[in-house]
Design an enzyme around this catalytic site. Structure first.
Site, PDB file in Angstrom:
ATOM      1  N   ASN A   1      -2.883   2.272 -13.465  1.00  0.00           N
ATOM      2  CA  ASN A   1      -1.575   2.940 -13.455  1.00  0.00           C
ATOM      3  C   ASN A   1      -0.499   1.976 -13.949  1.00  0.00           C
ATOM      4  O   ASN A   1      -0.778   0.839 -14.295  1.00  0.00           O
ATOM      5  CB  ASN A   1      -1.262   3.460 -12.045  1.00  0.00           C
ATOM      6  CG  ASN A   1      -1.270   2.334 -11.025  1.00  0.00           C
ATOM      7  OD1 ASN A   1      -0.435   1.437 -11.077  1.00  0.00           O
ATOM      8  ND2 ASN A   1      -2.229   2.364 -10.109  1.00  0.00           N
TER       9      ASN A   1
ATOM     10  N   LYS B   1     -21.370   0.385 -22.514  1.00  0.00           N
ATOM     11  CA  LYS B   1     -20.219   1.138 -23.014  1.00  0.00           C
ATOM     12  C   LYS B   1     -20.619   2.594 -23.283  1.00  0.00           C
ATOM     13  O   LYS B   1     -21.651   2.844 -23.940  1.00  0.00           O
ATOM     14  CB  LYS B   1     -19.719   0.474 -24.299  1.00  0.00           C
ATOM     15  CG  LYS B   1     -18.447   1.065 -24.812  1.00  0.00           C
ATOM     16  CD  LYS B   1     -17.979   0.369 -26.071  1.00  0.00           C
ATOM     17  CE  LYS B   1     -16.868   1.176 -26.695  1.00  0.00           C
ATOM     18  NZ  LYS B   1     -16.582   0.742 -28.051  1.00  0.00           N
TER      19      LYS B   1
ATOM     20  N   ASP C   1      -8.568   3.935   1.821  1.00  0.00           N
ATOM     21  CA  ASP C   1      -7.113   3.853   2.005  1.00  0.00           C
ATOM     22  C   ASP C   1      -6.827   2.592   2.820  1.00  0.00           C
ATOM     23  O   ASP C   1      -7.032   2.551   4.030  1.00  0.00           O
ATOM     24  CB  ASP C   1      -6.583   5.108   2.710  1.00  0.00           C
ATOM     25  CG  ASP C   1      -5.063   5.141   2.645  1.00  0.00           C
ATOM     26  OD1 ASP C   1      -4.421   4.087   2.884  1.00  0.00           O
ATOM     27  OD2 ASP C   1      -4.508   6.208   2.346  1.00  0.00           O
TER      28      ASP C   1
HETATM   29  O1  C5P Z   1      -1.250   7.952  -0.323  1.00  0.00           O
HETATM   30  P1  C5P Z   1      -0.455   7.159  -1.313  1.00  0.00           P
HETATM   31  O2  C5P Z   1      -1.308   6.425  -2.294  1.00  0.00           O
HETATM   32  O3  C5P Z   1       0.615   7.916  -2.020  1.00  0.00           O
HETATM   33  O4  C5P Z   1       0.314   6.104  -0.384  1.00  0.00           O
HETATM   34  C1  C5P Z   1       0.994   5.029  -0.923  1.00  0.00           C
HETATM   35  C2  C5P Z   1       0.901   3.871   0.025  1.00  0.00           C
HETATM   36  O5  C5P Z   1      -0.457   3.724   0.467  1.00  0.00           O
HETATM   37  C3  C5P Z   1       1.236   2.549  -0.615  1.00  0.00           C
HETATM   38  O6  C5P Z   1       1.798   1.721   0.388  1.00  0.00           O
HETATM   39  C4  C5P Z   1      -0.119   2.028  -1.072  1.00  0.00           C
HETATM   40  O7  C5P Z   1      -0.127   0.613  -1.179  1.00  0.00           O
HETATM   41  C5  C5P Z   1      -1.029   2.506   0.029  1.00  0.00           C
HETATM   42  N1  C5P Z   1      -2.387   2.826  -0.398  1.00  0.00           N
HETATM   43  C6  C5P Z   1      -3.448   2.065   0.073  1.00  0.00           C
HETATM   44  N2  C5P Z   1      -4.734   2.381  -0.276  1.00  0.00           N
HETATM   45  C7  C5P Z   1      -4.993   3.426  -1.065  1.00  0.00           C
HETATM   46  C8  C5P Z   1      -3.942   4.222  -1.537  1.00  0.00           C
HETATM   47  C9  C5P Z   1      -2.645   3.893  -1.192  1.00  0.00           C
HETATM   48  O8  C5P Z   1      -3.208   1.092   0.781  1.00  0.00           O
HETATM   49  N3  C5P Z   1      -6.251   3.700  -1.401  1.00  0.00           N
END
Ligand code: C5P
Length: 407
Positions: free
Chosen positions: A215, A294, A311
């Protein structure tokens, strides 16, 4: 709630110089501190006075230099208690292994150690010693004790040493020490003794050996927050995805690529963490498997099978002994609604929301944040990411639970 910046920089610095070959660099440090507008009172230990002369420091600081505790003329002019009261900051650079041990033990067997014990001002130390002495269990235990007491530890740097060794233990460069201590402090040492873990930047999820999903995150906000936390006196670990940014001096950096690696890196340091700030734009989904070779352009369409990545933020918030947990929410629409939902769903203490899009937030030098916590909200207006990070860290230090702030 009102929010005011209390940033101040120390103006009266008591510079303690201890006995090590890096003592010669302290002469340059006096110049840098004075160039930055500080008054500098130098105290040499007897060991330091074997490496460098009081006359050098007197000429550079413009003030008589103190060496011994039993110097009658010196004590009559400004006694050790007066010295301790005079200082806004006591900076010991270089700080030898022996001095760190004496400071940790609370000894008052020379003028510098006595002054450190007698001062109410914040204390910062810039260690300098052979890499083996720095790595020694006794030195590491002393450093940990000092950090827990709120002493700010600057460095040491890593590289070649006067003794010919390579490794950690070099005195930070005088310009870096000066800029670290002269940066306007957020309530001098608001996060002293705290370990802050920050994630920053994007992650890269491999599709095949040459391609990945990622991203637009530049990592600038997370790096600015790391520098601000360091300026507030914290020990900072920065877990960074692939970004093109230099590490703020004094910050420990761990480089990762994927969300899974970021998860592992965070959990390996989370045990000692007081504040966790998830500023990274972690990939929500990752390819189920990475092709060994690839992928060739043989079909008109290509299906990628993605699975949820761990997460990290929610996993930290779910820990039994959890730190103060701060998340970020980058949203293109309904910023407040989505951020509030995330605050509640992930059980965060605070969330910093910002609007993102082609011309907002990502890879820019400025930003604005909306802070939300259970029961409150606060807007931090558009400003440079460095200034915004300072306000953000100050806000966090004010919201830390009393248990965390207490000694
Ligand atoms: O759920 P979302 O990605 O929108 O949430 C954003 C927050 O969650 C940010 O603080 C990001 O660093 C954290 N995040 C995380 N692990 C993920 C996705 C998001 O720690 N897999």
């Amino acid at each position: 709630m009102t929010f005011q910046s209390t940033s101040t920089a120390p103006r009266k610095i008591l510079l303690g110089v201890t006995g090590g070959i890096a003592a010669y660099k302290a002469a340059d440090l006096v110049r840098r501190l004075r160039d930055g507008g500080a008054e500098v009172q130098v105290v040499l230990t007897e060991g330091a006075a074997r490496f460098v002369t009081p006359l050098t420091f007197q000429a550079l600081s413009g003030r008589p230099v103190r060496v011994g505790l039993w110097d009658e003329a010196g004590e009559a002019a400004m006694g050790h208690i007066e010295l301790a009261r005079w200082a806004d900051l006591v900076l010991v650079a270089p700080a030898s292994a022996d001095f760190l041990a004496r400071l940790a033990a609370g000894l008052a067997d020379d003028l510098l150690a006595t002054t450190c014990l007698a001062t109410a001002a914040p204390i910062a130390v810039a260690p300098a010693m052979n890499q083996q002495m720095w790595a020694a269990a006794a030195t590491q235990a002393n450093i940990q004790t000092l950090r827990q007491r709120g002493v700010r530890v600057l460095g040491p740097g890593v590289g070649s040493q006067a003794c010919g060794d390579q490794g950690a233990g070099r005195l930070l460069e005088p310009t870096d020490i000066a800029s670290l201590v002269l940066a306007p402090h957020i309530e001098a040492g608001a996060l002293s003794g705290r370990h802050v873990v920050i994630t920053a930047g994007p992650t890269r999820e491999p599709i095949d050996p040459v391609r990945f999903l990622s991203n637009r995150s530049s990592g600038k906000m997370g790096f600015a927050v790391a520098a601000a936390a360091r300026d507030a006196g914290a020990r900072v670990t920065l877990v960074a995805g692939p970004v093109n940014l230099t590490t703020p001096v004094g910050v420990e950096r761990v480089n990762v690529e994927t969300a899974a690696q970021m998860y592992a890196a965070v959990h390996s340091v989370i045990g000692s963490c007081d504040v966790y700030i998830g500023a990274a734009a972690v990939a929500d989904y990752t390819p189920q498997c990475c092709a060994e070779n690839k992928i060739k352009k043989t079909c008109d369409t290509l299906d990628l099978h993605l699975e949820k990545s761990p997460d990290i933020l929610a996993s930290v918030a779910a820990l039994e002994r959890r730190p103060f947990v701060v998340g970020f929410a980058a949203e293109t629409n309904n910023v407040e609604g989505h951020a509030l939902a995330k605050l509640q769903r992930k059980k965060l203490d605070l969330i910093a929301a910002n609007e993102v899009g082609a011309e907002r937030a990502f890879d820019r030098e400025d930003n604005a944040l909306l802070l939300l916590w259970p029961g409150g909200r606060q807007e931090l207006a558009l400003k440079s990411k460095a200034d915004l990070a300072r306000e953000f860290i100050e806000f966090i230090s004010q919201r830390l639970p009393v248990a965390l702030v207490g000694a």
